[in-house]
Write a protein that holds these residues in place. Sequence first.
Motif, PDB file in Angstrom:
ATOM      1  N   ILE B   5       0.855  -1.186   0.000  1.00 38.70           N
ATOM      2  CA  ILE B   5       0.000   0.000   0.000  1.00 38.70           C
ATOM      3  C   ILE B   5       0.888   1.233   0.000  1.00 38.70           C
ATOM      4  O   ILE B   5       1.855   1.293   0.771  1.00 38.70           O
ATOM      5  N   ARG B   7       1.244   4.873   1.053  1.00 42.40           N
ATOM      6  CA  ARG B   7       0.573   5.678   2.075  1.00 42.40           C
ATOM      7  C   ARG B   7       0.754   7.180   1.843  1.00 42.40           C
ATOM      8  O   ARG B   7      -0.182   7.943   1.966  1.00 42.40           O
ATOM      9  N   GLN B   8       1.940   7.564   1.531  1.00 45.13           N
ATOM     10  CA  GLN B   8       2.166   9.007   1.401  1.00 45.13           C
ATOM     11  C   GLN B   8       3.378   9.273   0.498  1.00 45.13           C
ATOM     12  O   GLN B   8       4.333   8.485   0.517  1.00 45.13           O
ATOM     13  N   TYR B  22      -2.472  11.494   3.376  1.00 42.70           N
ATOM     14  CA  TYR B  22      -2.256  10.106   3.761  1.00 42.70           C
ATOM     15  C   TYR B  22      -3.327   9.273   3.065  1.00 42.70           C
ATOM     16  O   TYR B  22      -4.534   9.512   3.247  1.00 42.70           O
ATOM     17  N   PHE B  23      -2.880   8.330   2.230  1.00 42.15           N
ATOM     18  CA  PHE B  23      -3.859   7.553   1.449  1.00 42.15           C
ATOM     19  C   PHE B  23      -4.406   6.410   2.280  1.00 42.15           C
ATOM     20  O   PHE B  23      -3.667   5.742   3.009  1.00 42.15           O
ATOM     21  N   LYS B  24      -5.726   6.212   2.086  1.00 41.04           N
ATOM     22  CA  LYS B  24      -6.353   5.102   2.822  1.00 41.04           C
ATOM     23  C   LYS B  24      -6.208   3.833   2.004  1.00 41.04           C
ATOM     24  O   LYS B  24      -5.915   3.877   0.818  1.00 41.04           O
ATOM     25  N   SER B  25      -6.477   2.692   2.663  1.00 45.47           N
ATOM     26  CA  SER B  25      -6.436   1.412   1.951  1.00 45.47           C
ATOM     27  C   SER B  25      -7.550   1.392   0.919  1.00 45.47           C
ATOM     28  O   SER B  25      -8.581   2.040   1.110  1.00 45.47           O
ATOM     29  N   GLY B  26      -7.372   0.655  -0.169  1.00 40.56           N
ATOM     30  CA  GLY B  26      -8.359   0.579  -1.224  1.00 40.56           C
ATOM     31  C   GLY B  26      -7.994   1.502  -2.369  1.00 40.56           C
ATOM     32  O   GLY B  26      -6.838   1.892  -2.524  1.00 40.56           O
ATOM     33  N   ASN B  28      -7.658   4.792  -4.499  1.00 42.50           N
ATOM     34  CA  ASN B  28      -7.576   6.235  -4.351  1.00 42.50           C
ATOM     35  C   ASN B  28      -7.587   6.852  -5.736  1.00 42.50           C
ATOM     36  O   ASN B  28      -6.854   6.411  -6.616  1.00 42.50           O
ATOM     37  N   GLN B  80       3.490   0.627   2.847  1.00 41.83           N
ATOM     38  CA  GLN B  80       3.171  -0.372   3.861  1.00 41.83           C
ATOM     39  C   GLN B  80       3.134  -1.720   3.178  1.00 41.83           C
ATOM     40  O   GLN B  80       2.455  -1.903   2.181  1.00 41.83           O
ATOM     41  N   SER B  83       1.793  -5.368   7.350  1.00 42.16           N
ATOM     42  CA  SER B  83       1.543  -4.448   8.465  1.00 42.16           C
ATOM     43  C   SER B  83       2.758  -3.567   8.754  1.00 42.16           C
ATOM     44  O   SER B  83       2.748  -2.773   9.672  1.00 42.16           O
TER      45      SER B  83
END
Lengths: 178, 350
Positions: B5, B7-8, B22-26, B28, B80, B83
């Motif tokens: 993922i 994130r930024q 900050y990007f969310k999961s899924g 964008n 990411q 985790s």
Amino acid sequence: MKDLSAKKRIMFAKGDDLYYFTYNILVILDTLNCLNCDKGLYYYEKLSYLIEFVSDKKLLDMLVQITEEKWSPSKSDIHLLQSAYATGLMRRHIITRLVFSLKKRGFLGLDTINDSNKNCVWEESNKLSTSLLKSSLFDYERENVVLLKKLIPRIRTVTLNTLLTKIFSNNGVSIWQD
Amino acid sequence: MARLIIRQLKYDGLRYEYKSPYFKSGLNIIQGTNGSGKSTFSNLLYYAIGGNVEIFNKNSRKKHLEITSDNNNYVKLLIQIDSKIYTLIRFISKNDILVTSEEGDVDLFPVNRSSNAEYIFSDFILEKLGIEPVELAMGPITWKINIKDIFRLMFHDQAPNPHEIYKSPDSSNFISDSKVIRKAIFEVLVGKKFYEYYKALSDLRHAASKREQLKGAADLYKNMVTEINLDNEDINIVFLKRQYNEKKLQIDRLETFLDELNTSIPAPTESLAQLENLKDNLLSLEFKLNGLQKDERSSLEEFGKLRAYKIDLMTEVTQIKKMTYTHEKLSLFSADTCPYCLKEVKREKG
């Protein structure tokens, strides 16, 4: 008189004898046809060096080779030229005295030209017996003078410095400035 | 396979800076007008994972003016994997990526594979993603699938050509855009384990090339043998035996002949002695000759010296003759002449 003959023998040391210089000088002047002041040999000091070549055919042949045939002088050639120059230089005062003495006795004429350093020497032919100079004894010297005349143009009138430059300086011998 | 993922994304330089949300999961979706920086954003993203972006090059014809004119600038990517959070930093126009993990471990990886860079950034990230780095053998060259190659199926800037699902590679050559590579990229992304298959394939290729080599050597050998054996008619044992017996007989005969020769001729003792004598004679004569030649040389030398001496003497004699002659004719000087002024002096009887 026994003493005198011993002294005479000493006077005849080869190469350092007044008669030796005398006959060489007279032959040179005669062969170059120096009969009066106009046709005389300029700068009588030149005689001191010319005698070296006139009386030594080997030395003269070497000079012909290196000036006319452009052979580069070898170390021993330069050495021979050096000693010829040194001998000529050492003899100059004797030659001067001799020339003056011969003038006094009337065998040579000597004069300065135009009140300058330039001087001129010639033979007084009427005073000299012809048999002396025409003798075949002096053929050797005579031939050498002719060769030398061919080798050095205007040998009669060139200055002493020019003559020394042509014979010695140009062939690698360093000379004293007059 | 693990999950990646983004994130930024951050850009920082002496003149410009940028920080994404900050990007969310899924999924964008980034939307913007022309020139608002969507392409710059995606290029920076691609650059941060080790891609080659031509417009970031100062010498490029269509260079990105803001980024190439900036100094001390870098792109920072927060990713990411499952985790774990990693920070990737790549300075513009540098070929190293600095990776910082959550725990604070810092590593510097080169972007390009070279002879002295065995383990590069691509190997690191593929290992973290759990993707086997597939190695392909193409003839004499082996090729490792890189993260950049995998991105060819995922990363597209501007509307792609519908005929080319694969983005063209950063550096194009006959291997990097080959069918095998494309297939491998696809299969890796689909997530199947092809490692063993490709390993077997590469072994097969190696074996095949070795077989070709050996076959060539064997052919060479065969040719050589036929060239030597022009007359390669099969010879049977009876014939060979007969030949062998013939040769043996010949050898026997030659041996007896040799023995005869050795015995029949007496040793020439007499002539040998004579020869020795003659040799000695010759030697002594040569010695004598040598000595004579030496003598001759020295005699000649001496003769030459004497001749030169004679010539010198002769000239001296003639010179003295000339002097006496001049004296007789002119009688200039005498024993009473002063050697300095050349005048006559009067001697007083002592």
